[in-house]
Write a protein that holds these residues in place. Structure first.
Motif, PDB file in Angstrom:
ATOM      1  N   ILE A 164      -0.008  -0.851  -4.949  1.00 32.32           N
ATOM      2  CA  ILE A 164       0.177   0.538  -4.525  1.00 32.32           C
ATOM      3  C   ILE A 164      -0.986   1.395  -5.004  1.00 32.32           C
ATOM      4  O   ILE A 164      -1.536   2.205  -4.253  1.00 32.32           O
ATOM      5  CB  ILE A 164       1.516   1.083  -5.059  1.00 32.32           C
ATOM      6  N   ARG A 165      -1.367   1.211  -6.265  1.00 28.67           N
ATOM      7  CA  ARG A 165      -2.499   1.972  -6.794  1.00 28.67           C
ATOM      8  C   ARG A 165      -3.780   1.637  -6.035  1.00 28.67           C
ATOM      9  O   ARG A 165      -4.579   2.517  -5.706  1.00 28.67           O
ATOM     10  CB  ARG A 165      -2.680   1.677  -8.280  1.00 28.67           C
ATOM     11  N   GLN A 166      -3.971   0.361  -5.760  1.00 24.24           N
ATOM     12  CA  GLN A 166      -5.162  -0.048  -5.021  1.00 24.24           C
ATOM     13  C   GLN A 166      -5.183   0.564  -3.631  1.00 24.24           C
ATOM     14  O   GLN A 166      -6.222   1.040  -3.162  1.00 24.24           O
ATOM     15  CB  GLN A 166      -5.206  -1.576  -4.921  1.00 24.24           C
ATOM     16  N   ARG A 167      -4.027   0.586  -2.974  1.00 25.10           N
ATOM     17  CA  ARG A 167      -3.950   1.139  -1.625  1.00 25.10           C
ATOM     18  C   ARG A 167      -4.211   2.648  -1.628  1.00 25.10           C
ATOM     19  O   ARG A 167      -4.853   3.175  -0.726  1.00 25.10           O
ATOM     20  CB  ARG A 167      -2.571   0.849  -1.038  1.00 25.10           C
ATOM     21  N   MET A 168      -3.714   3.336  -2.651  1.00 22.17           N
ATOM     22  CA  MET A 168      -3.846   4.788  -2.691  1.00 22.17           C
ATOM     23  C   MET A 168      -5.235   5.227  -3.144  1.00 22.17           C
ATOM     24  O   MET A 168      -5.770   6.221  -2.658  1.00 22.17           O
ATOM     25  CB  MET A 168      -2.785   5.384  -3.619  1.00 22.17           C
ATOM     26  N   TYR A 169      -5.812   4.492  -4.094  1.00 22.25           N
ATOM     27  CA  TYR A 169      -7.098   4.910  -4.652  1.00 22.25           C
ATOM     28  C   TYR A 169      -8.298   4.308  -3.920  1.00 22.25           C
ATOM     29  O   TYR A 169      -9.381   4.887  -3.912  1.00 22.25           O
ATOM     30  CB  TYR A 169      -7.183   4.524  -6.131  1.00 22.25           C
ATOM     31  N   HIS A 170      -8.129   3.123  -3.343  1.00 25.37           N
ATOM     32  CA  HIS A 170      -9.249   2.439  -2.695  1.00 25.37           C
ATOM     33  C   HIS A 170      -9.017   2.386  -1.187  1.00 25.37           C
ATOM     34  O   HIS A 170      -8.948   1.318  -0.584  1.00 25.37           O
ATOM     35  CB  HIS A 170      -9.418   1.032  -3.270  1.00 25.37           C
ATOM     36  N   SER A 171      -8.902   3.536  -0.607  1.00 22.83           N
ATOM     37  CA  SER A 171      -8.646   3.612   0.827  1.00 22.83           C
ATOM     38  C   SER A 171      -9.935   3.392   1.609  1.00 22.83           C
ATOM     39  O   SER A 171     -11.012   3.832   1.199  1.00 22.83           O
ATOM     40  CB  SER A 171      -8.053   4.981   1.176  1.00 22.83           C
ATOM     41  N   ALA A 172      -9.795   2.714   2.743  1.00 21.88           N
ATOM     42  CA  ALA A 172     -10.947   2.494   3.613  1.00 21.88           C
ATOM     43  C   ALA A 172     -11.424   3.827   4.173  1.00 21.88           C
ATOM     44  O   ALA A 172     -10.623   4.680   4.553  1.00 21.88           O
ATOM     45  CB  ALA A 172     -10.561   1.548   4.750  1.00 21.88           C
ATOM     46  N   LEU A 231      -9.566  -8.308   1.657  1.00 29.27           N
ATOM     47  CA  LEU A 231      -9.230  -9.330   0.667  1.00 29.27           C
ATOM     48  C   LEU A 231      -9.454 -10.732   1.224  1.00 29.27           C
ATOM     49  O   LEU A 231      -9.968 -11.616   0.526  1.00 29.27           O
ATOM     50  CB  LEU A 231      -7.772  -9.161   0.224  1.00 29.27           C
ATOM     51  N   ALA A 232      -9.093 -10.941   2.489  1.00 30.31           N
ATOM     52  CA  ALA A 232      -9.231 -12.271   3.092  1.00 30.31           C
ATOM     53  C   ALA A 232     -10.693 -12.677   3.242  1.00 30.31           C
ATOM     54  O   ALA A 232     -11.048 -13.846   3.051  1.00 30.31           O
ATOM     55  CB  ALA A 232      -8.531 -12.299   4.450  1.00 30.31           C
ATOM     56  N   ARG A 233     -11.555 -11.713   3.568  1.00 27.16           N
ATOM     57  CA  ARG A 233     -12.966 -12.027   3.810  1.00 27.16           C
ATOM     58  C   ARG A 233     -13.854 -11.759   2.600  1.00 27.16           C
ATOM     59  O   ARG A 233     -15.059 -12.023   2.655  1.00 27.16           O
ATOM     60  CB  ARG A 233     -13.473 -11.218   5.008  1.00 27.16           C
ATOM     61  N   GLY A 234     -13.277 -11.228   1.540  1.00 24.81           N
ATOM     62  CA  GLY A 234     -14.054 -10.998   0.326  1.00 24.81           C
ATOM     63  C   GLY A 234     -15.003  -9.817   0.395  1.00 24.81           C
ATOM     64  O   GLY A 234     -16.026  -9.796  -0.305  1.00 24.81           O
ATOM     65  N   TYR A 235     -14.675  -8.816   1.211  1.00 23.36           N
ATOM     66  CA  TYR A 235     -15.524  -7.629   1.271  1.00 23.36           C
ATOM     67  C   TYR A 235     -15.432  -6.868  -0.050  1.00 23.36           C
ATOM     68  O   TYR A 235     -14.357  -6.737  -0.635  1.00 23.36           O
ATOM     69  CB  TYR A 235     -15.098  -6.720   2.421  1.00 23.36           C
ATOM     70  N   SER A 265     -16.651  -3.583  -0.668  1.00 26.92           N
ATOM     71  CA  SER A 265     -16.630  -2.122  -0.628  1.00 26.92           C
ATOM     72  C   SER A 265     -15.492  -1.641   0.268  1.00 26.92           C
ATOM     73  O   SER A 265     -14.821  -2.440   0.926  1.00 26.92           O
ATOM     74  CB  SER A 265     -17.968  -1.576  -0.112  1.00 26.92           C
ATOM     75  N   ASP A 266     -15.287  -0.328   0.290  1.00 24.26           N
ATOM     76  CA  ASP A 266     -14.218   0.271   1.096  1.00 24.26           C
ATOM     77  C   ASP A 266     -14.752   0.885   2.390  1.00 24.26           C
ATOM     78  O   ASP A 266     -14.039   1.636   3.050  1.00 24.26           O
ATOM     79  CB  ASP A 266     -13.507   1.369   0.290  1.00 24.26           C
ATOM     80  N   PHE A 267     -15.989   0.575   2.756  1.00 25.31           N
ATOM     81  CA  PHE A 267     -16.623   1.243   3.890  1.00 25.31           C
ATOM     82  C   PHE A 267     -16.446   0.459   5.186  1.00 25.31           C
ATOM     83  O   PHE A 267     -16.815  -0.716   5.283  1.00 25.31           O
ATOM     84  CB  PHE A 267     -18.116   1.449   3.622  1.00 25.31           C
ATOM     85  N   TYR A 315     -15.561  -2.098  12.028  1.00 28.08           N
ATOM     86  CA  TYR A 315     -16.400  -3.157  11.470  1.00 28.08           C
ATOM     87  C   TYR A 315     -16.743  -2.791  10.026  1.00 28.08           C
ATOM     88  O   TYR A 315     -17.044  -1.630   9.729  1.00 28.08           O
ATOM     89  CB  TYR A 315     -17.690  -3.314  12.274  1.00 28.08           C
ATOM     90  N   HIS A 316     -16.699  -3.786   9.165  1.00 25.75           N
ATOM     91  CA  HIS A 316     -17.079  -3.537   7.777  1.00 25.75           C
ATOM     92  C   HIS A 316     -18.599  -3.460   7.675  1.00 25.75           C
ATOM     93  O   HIS A 316     -19.321  -4.065   8.477  1.00 25.75           O
ATOM     94  CB  HIS A 316     -16.552  -4.653   6.869  1.00 25.75           C
ATOM     95  N   THR A 317     -19.080  -2.705   6.683  1.00 31.63           N
ATOM     96  CA  THR A 317     -20.535  -2.562   6.538  1.00 31.63           C
ATOM     97  C   THR A 317     -21.216  -3.899   6.247  1.00 31.63           C
ATOM     98  O   THR A 317     -22.405  -4.060   6.530  1.00 31.63           O
ATOM     99  CB  THR A 317     -20.872  -1.575   5.406  1.00 31.63           C
ATOM    100  N   GLU A 318     -20.470  -4.872   5.714  1.00 35.45           N
ATOM    101  CA  GLU A 318     -21.067  -6.185   5.466  1.00 35.45           C
ATOM    102  C   GLU A 318     -21.238  -6.989   6.753  1.00 35.45           C
ATOM    103  O   GLU A 318     -21.801  -8.086   6.726  1.00 35.45           O
ATOM    104  CB  GLU A 318     -20.223  -6.963   4.454  1.00 35.45           C
ATOM    105  N   GLN A 319     -20.761  -6.442   7.866  1.00 36.58           N
ATOM    106  CA  GLN A 319     -20.965  -7.090   9.161  1.00 36.58           C
ATOM    107  C   GLN A 319     -22.193  -6.538   9.877  1.00 36.58           C
ATOM    108  O   GLN A 319     -22.411  -6.845  11.043  1.00 36.58           O
ATOM    109  CB  GLN A 319     -19.719  -6.893  10.039  1.00 36.58           C
ATOM    110  N   THR A 320     -22.987  -5.734   9.173  1.00 35.51           N
ATOM    111  CA  THR A 320     -24.230  -5.227   9.753  1.00 35.51           C
ATOM    112  C   THR A 320     -25.369  -6.191   9.441  1.00 35.51           C
ATOM    113  O   THR A 320     -25.235  -7.101   8.611  1.00 35.51           O
ATOM    114  CB  THR A 320     -24.568  -3.832   9.197  1.00 35.51           C
TER     115      THR A 320
END
Length: 380
Positions: free
Chosen positions: A175-183, A205-209, A211-213, A250-255
């Motif tokens: 819950i804390r992770q979801r509230m504080y580390h929002s995409a 989490l599944a792809r190991g990203y 950052s939250d961007f 798209y996650h920034t790691e997909q650039t």
């Protein structure tokens, strides 16, 4: 103009008379305690022994159309003022689903937490909890909440809202992770709707990203400004909107070059980064921020934190000999960037040591902190 902060709630006090009073006084910090809240100190387990120093009077003014009287004390007017700093950093109760809790509400929450041995300081209202997570997370059976009058819902229902500590849920960490580390978007900085968060969190989490961007389809057209583009055949993540339509992100790691994009975004957003007071962690007002950013750019300083000349002895900070006359003057105070110090690492280490001691409630270290705030420097 200084930003006046209520140290008990963490909220800003927007009274012009406080700012004016602060500028005319010898107080070091624009941190205030409402006189009405001071009368409740005896009810709070951590603040019950704090008293005013002899001969102290509040700042009083009548404001509003009804000429309501407001009275405030500055933190410098209290004995054991280090406890107020410790309360603000580690004992203040935080609402995940609403604004700042009033001090009277914080007393209720703290007493409830002590009675039921609840270890966290984050709280969430039961109705918002149900709306946001929709059964994904639940409160522990037989958990008892704290009824408080919520300014949003209670205004219409005239009924108190029940708040639960996140340690009363089946997964506080998630819950804390979801509230504080929002995409959020790296370009606009805005968070995506809460309906997106579960899906994006699972994919991260599944792809190991790391950052939250995430970049939406509208932001893709802006990537060329930073010299990057999407990877060939990058697989987007579909999230459903409220109207049933789908949004592809798209996650920034997909650039093509995530590191280059991150560096470019940092430079792009550098000018808008907030400068903060090293002692309190508070942001400067927009007017003061302009002076600090201009000074930082002209002299090529990179640190976001600034330390007041009167705060230098607190952390044993030493300004470089060729920088002593190079400072930003704000409201009769001289401010130095942390890059202007000889012993920056030692200063940061001293701050961490003090905060850890407060967190562990180490009495000897707390007394040392009290002495430091009284004007003594840290031991070498």
């Amino acid at each position: 103009m200084p930003v006046c902060i209520n140290i008990l709630t963490g909220g800003r006090t927007h009274f012009a008379f406080l700012r004016s009073y602060f500028q005319q006084s010898d107080f070091l910090h624009p941190l205030w305690v409402n006189a009405g809240d001071f009368g409740l100190f005896s009810q709070h387990p951590f603040l019950s022994d704090i008293q005013l120093k002899p001969g102290q009077t509040p700042c009083v003014a009548k404001v509003g159309l009804n000429h309501r009287t407001n009275s405030f004390y500055n933190v410098a007017q209290f004995s054991n003022q280090w406890k107020l700093f410790a309360f603000h950093l580690y004992h203040r109760q935080v609402g995940l689903s609403r604004g700042h809790f009033s001090f009277s509400d914080q007393i209720k929450l703290q007493c409830h937490a002590n009675a039921y041995k609840l270890s966290e300081k984050e709280w969430i209202s039961g109705d918002i909890f149900a709306q946001l997570f929709r059964g994904e997370f639940t409160t522990i059976p037989s958990s008892k909440g704290v009824p408080l009058f919520n300014r949003c819902t209670s205004y219409f229902t005239h009924e108190p809202t029940e708040f639960f500590n996140i340690s009363q849920t089946n997964n506080p960490h998630a819950i804390r992770q979801r509230m504080y580390h929002s995409a959020r978007s790296p370009i606009s900085g805005k968070r995506y709707p809460f309906a997106y968060q579960k899906r994006l969190c699972e994919i991260s989490l599944a792809r190991g990203y790391r950052s939250d961007f995430w970049i939406n389809e509208q932001d893709i057209s802006k990537l060329h400004r930073f010299g990057v583009k999407l990877q060939y055949q990058a697989e987007g993540t579909a999230v459903e909107k409220k109207n049933g339509a789908r949004d592809i992100l798209y996650h920034t790691e997909q650039t093509s070059n995530p590191l280059r994009l991150q560096k470019a975004l940092n430079e792009h957003n550098y000018i808008s980064q907030s400068c903060v007071d090293f002692l309190t962690g508070k942001q400067f007002s927009p007017a003061d921020l302009c002076h600090l950013i201009r000074f930082r750019c002209v002299h090529n300083f990179h640190a976001r934190k600034w330390i007041r000349n009167t705060d230098l002895p607190i952390f044993g900070a030493i300004v470089c000999s060729n920088q002593k006359d190079n400072f930003v003057k704000l409201h009769s105070d001289m401010w130095y960037n942390l890059d202007q110090l000889i012993n920056t690492k030692d200063v940061v280490r001293a701050q961490l040591q003090i905060r850890r001691s407060i967190h562990k409630n180490d009495q000897s270290s707390l007394q040392l902190f009290a002495d430091i705030l009284g004007g003594k420097s840290l031991p070498s």
